[in-house]
Write an enzyme that holds these catalytic residues in place. Sequence first.
Site, PDB file in Angstrom:
ATOM      1  CG  HIS A 134      -1.962   3.390   1.799  1.00  0.00           C
ATOM      2  ND1 HIS A 134      -1.833   2.263   2.576  1.00  0.00           N
ATOM      3  CD2 HIS A 134      -2.806   3.041   0.785  1.00  0.00           C
ATOM      4  CE1 HIS A 134      -2.567   1.282   2.082  1.00  0.00           C
ATOM      5  NE2 HIS A 134      -3.164   1.721   0.979  1.00  0.00           N
ATOM      6  CG  HIS A 170       0.737   0.093   0.038  1.00  0.00           C
ATOM      7  ND1 HIS A 170       0.394   1.363  -0.370  1.00  0.00           N
ATOM      8  CD2 HIS A 170      -0.207  -0.738  -0.461  1.00  0.00           C
ATOM      9  CE1 HIS A 170      -0.707   1.300  -1.106  1.00  0.00           C
ATOM     10  NE2 HIS A 170      -1.102   0.039  -1.170  1.00  0.00           N
ATOM     11  CB  CYS A 195     -15.283  -6.363  -6.674  1.00  0.00           C
ATOM     12  SG  CYS A 195     -14.626  -4.850  -5.921  1.00  0.00           S
ATOM     13  CB  CYS A 210     -11.304  -7.194  -5.048  1.00  0.00           C
ATOM     14  SG  CYS A 210     -12.337  -6.711  -3.688  1.00  0.00           S
ATOM     15  CB  CYS A 243     -17.196  -5.101  -2.899  1.00  0.00           C
ATOM     16  SG  CYS A 243     -15.543  -5.410  -2.238  1.00  0.00           S
ATOM     17  CG  HIS A 264     -12.938  -2.114  -3.084  1.00  0.00           C
ATOM     18  ND1 HIS A 264     -12.584  -3.437  -2.990  1.00  0.00           N
ATOM     19  CD2 HIS A 264     -11.781  -1.419  -3.180  1.00  0.00           C
ATOM     20  CE1 HIS A 264     -11.265  -3.543  -3.050  1.00  0.00           C
ATOM     21  NE2 HIS A 264     -10.750  -2.339  -3.151  1.00  0.00           N
ATOM     22  CE  LYS A 304     -11.093  -0.225   2.902  1.00  0.00           C
ATOM     23  NZ  LYS A 304     -10.753  -1.479   2.381  1.00  0.00           N
ATOM     24  CE  LYS A 348      -6.205   9.290  -4.128  1.00  0.00           C
ATOM     25  NZ  LYS A 348      -6.029   8.651  -5.428  1.00  0.00           N
TER      26      LYS A 348
HETATM   27  N1  MSP Z   1      -1.728  -6.136  -6.184  1.00  0.00           N
HETATM   28  C1  MSP Z   1      -2.378  -6.920  -5.187  1.00  0.00           C
HETATM   29  C2  MSP Z   1      -1.445  -7.962  -4.611  1.00  0.00           C
HETATM   30  C3  MSP Z   1      -0.831  -8.902  -5.602  1.00  0.00           C
HETATM   31  S1  MSP Z   1       0.297  -9.979  -4.857  1.00  0.00           S
HETATM   32  C4  MSP Z   1       0.620 -11.112  -6.027  1.00  0.00           C
HETATM   33  C5  MSP Z   1      -2.847  -6.002  -4.060  1.00  0.00           C
HETATM   34  N2  MSP Z   1      -2.245  -4.818  -3.972  1.00  0.00           N
HETATM   35  S2  MSP Z   1      -2.589  -3.671  -2.896  1.00  0.00           S
HETATM   36  O1  MSP Z   1      -1.880  -2.500  -3.328  1.00  0.00           O
HETATM   37  O2  MSP Z   1      -3.978  -3.539  -2.703  1.00  0.00           O
HETATM   38  O3  MSP Z   1      -1.888  -4.119  -1.578  1.00  0.00           O
HETATM   39  C6  MSP Z   1      -2.468  -5.011  -0.712  1.00  0.00           C
HETATM   40  C7  MSP Z   1      -1.540  -5.219   0.466  1.00  0.00           C
HETATM   41  O4  MSP Z   1      -1.151  -3.954   1.047  1.00  0.00           O
HETATM   42  C8  MSP Z   1      -2.203  -5.938   1.614  1.00  0.00           C
HETATM   43  O5  MSP Z   1      -2.174  -7.330   1.501  1.00  0.00           O
HETATM   44  C9  MSP Z   1      -1.350  -5.471   2.770  1.00  0.00           C
HETATM   45  O6  MSP Z   1      -0.132  -6.176   2.759  1.00  0.00           O
HETATM   46  C10 MSP Z   1      -1.129  -4.026   2.462  1.00  0.00           C
HETATM   47  N3  MSP Z   1      -2.220  -3.182   2.973  1.00  0.00           N
HETATM   48  C11 MSP Z   1      -3.014  -2.352   2.231  1.00  0.00           C
HETATM   49  N4  MSP Z   1      -3.856  -1.696   3.065  1.00  0.00           N
HETATM   50  C12 MSP Z   1      -3.657  -2.098   4.326  1.00  0.00           C
HETATM   51  C13 MSP Z   1      -4.104  -1.658   5.582  1.00  0.00           C
HETATM   52  N5  MSP Z   1      -5.017  -0.720   5.719  1.00  0.00           N
HETATM   53  N6  MSP Z   1      -3.515  -2.221   6.676  1.00  0.00           N
HETATM   54  C14 MSP Z   1      -2.480  -3.100   6.582  1.00  0.00           C
HETATM   55  N7  MSP Z   1      -2.026  -3.498   5.422  1.00  0.00           N
HETATM   56  C15 MSP Z   1      -2.761  -3.264   4.270  1.00  0.00           C
HETATM   57  O7  MSP Z   1      -3.708  -6.404  -3.305  1.00  0.00           O
END
Ligand code: MSP
Length: 472
Positions: free
Chosen positions: A19, A22, A127, A130, A144, A147, A296, A299
């Site tokens: 999304h 990421h 959690c 997380c 949490c 979440h 936020k 889904k």
């Molecule tokens: N898998 C773990 C990270 C492991 S690193 C060794 C994880 N994954 S995640 O899919 O949840 O991705 C988290 C990252 O995605 C956040 O740190 C950020 O970089 C990005 N984002 C996810 N949602 C976001 C927003 N709503 N806004 C901005 N970036 C965010 O955590």
Amino acid sequence: MKNKFYITTPIYYVNASPHIGHTYTTIAADVLARYHRYLGDEVFFLTGTDEHGAKIAEKAAEAGKTEEQFVNEVAQEFKLAWQTLNISNNNFIRTTDPKHMSAVQAALQFMYDRGDIYLGKYEGLYCRGCEQFKNEKDLVNGLCPDHKTKPEIMSEETYLFKMSKYGQELLKKIKTDEIKVRPEEKKNEIVSFMEREGLQDVSFSRKNVRWGIPLPWDKNHTSYVWADAFLNYLTGLGWTGPQDTQPAMWPADAQLMSKDILRVHATIWQAMLLSLNLPTAKELFIHGFFLVDGQKMSKSLGNVIAPQDLIDKYGVDATRYLLMSATAFGSDGDISWKKFDEKFNADLANGLGNLVARVSNLLEKNNITIDIKTGAGDFKTDYAAAMQELQLDGALEIIWKILRLCDETLSARKPWELKDETEIKKILEPVAQDILNVAELLSPFMPETAEKISRQFSEPQIKKTEPLFPRI
Ligand code: MSP
């Protein structure tokens, strides 16, 4: 001598499709990687997917698929999204890659052998969203905060990582910027957390999670998913374990992420590096969190925006631009389709696109040839300073200031009302030069557009082309 620049994104969980959260991190890392390549640095840019743990096993089961099938499919979605967005990563690491898995086993064995991992018991809250252990203090109304779910109570035999041993050393490194945490307020947050609570030993294995990497000395346990995940930053460089030499690209020069995972990166990950006798990361850069229409993304709210949704509407380069300019890099941002539409029309269709069209049109119509040089001119210093400070939106601001000045020149001097070719040329030549300069500065952000403009404006006889950004 060439500088090295090793930049990473978090590896993304494959429990969800890519999304714009990421996408934001990944594009920002790409912009920095491209900028450092342009400076002549030796760049390594790593991204990938995090594929183990209970959460993912659960999703696979819900989808009626085996874990392997499921993670392969979602990892492919991430790969494809990044390819479509022109992301220039040097490697894409997956934690289910057997080479990664065996390096994780070697690393944990090493830590176990030196007494940094020991058998104990974990009793507390967990959690699953997380994949993190929680204190009562972390919760809001028992839930949490990220979440909105009630953490499960965990009580099981587990191997613990002796993180407490490294608390003082890490605190000092973060305070003195040996591990730079930026922006400054995030550094302060993590420092006060560490001063207040110190570092506790952390559970590093799970007994009931089958979808993970087995501990080499006790196959009844699998590795805690974060321990497995962090090591991607090394295995993504080809590292095979502590018996291997330190990869030339290590330590990471910039690790990007948002605030949800700062704490684990500043504590568990750095402590693991110390335990492995490796240098800690040079910089953790924490960017803001995106909200969609003030909420936020989730889904259940149905407000998740996929990168492809943006690409379908605006195209690849405009998507990159809209995300990078959406908010001050490092601060939270609220986005909406309406804002994207407005910004697209103002900055890209009426701004950059229109300027390029007007100038090339006038040059072609009046049959004017001009002599312009490559090289980005005076504003390069400000731009470089912004990029060095990771002020990506600030760098874009500088570019758009130049574009606005060009527009003002044209409006004031109205070359389209003139007949004398020399007069017209006098006005248009510096503007065309600015456009070419802008293309150079824009190339890390909008590589295809920059390339198109550079090609068009490097010809002595500049010709008009298709509009770059048709209005929405
Ligand atoms: N898998 C773990 C990270 C492991 S690193 C060794 C994880 N994954 S995640 O899919 O949840 O991705 C988290 C990252 O995605 C956040 O740190 C950020 O970089 C990005 N984002 C996810 N949602 C976001 C927003 N709503 N806004 C901005 N970036 C965010 O955590």
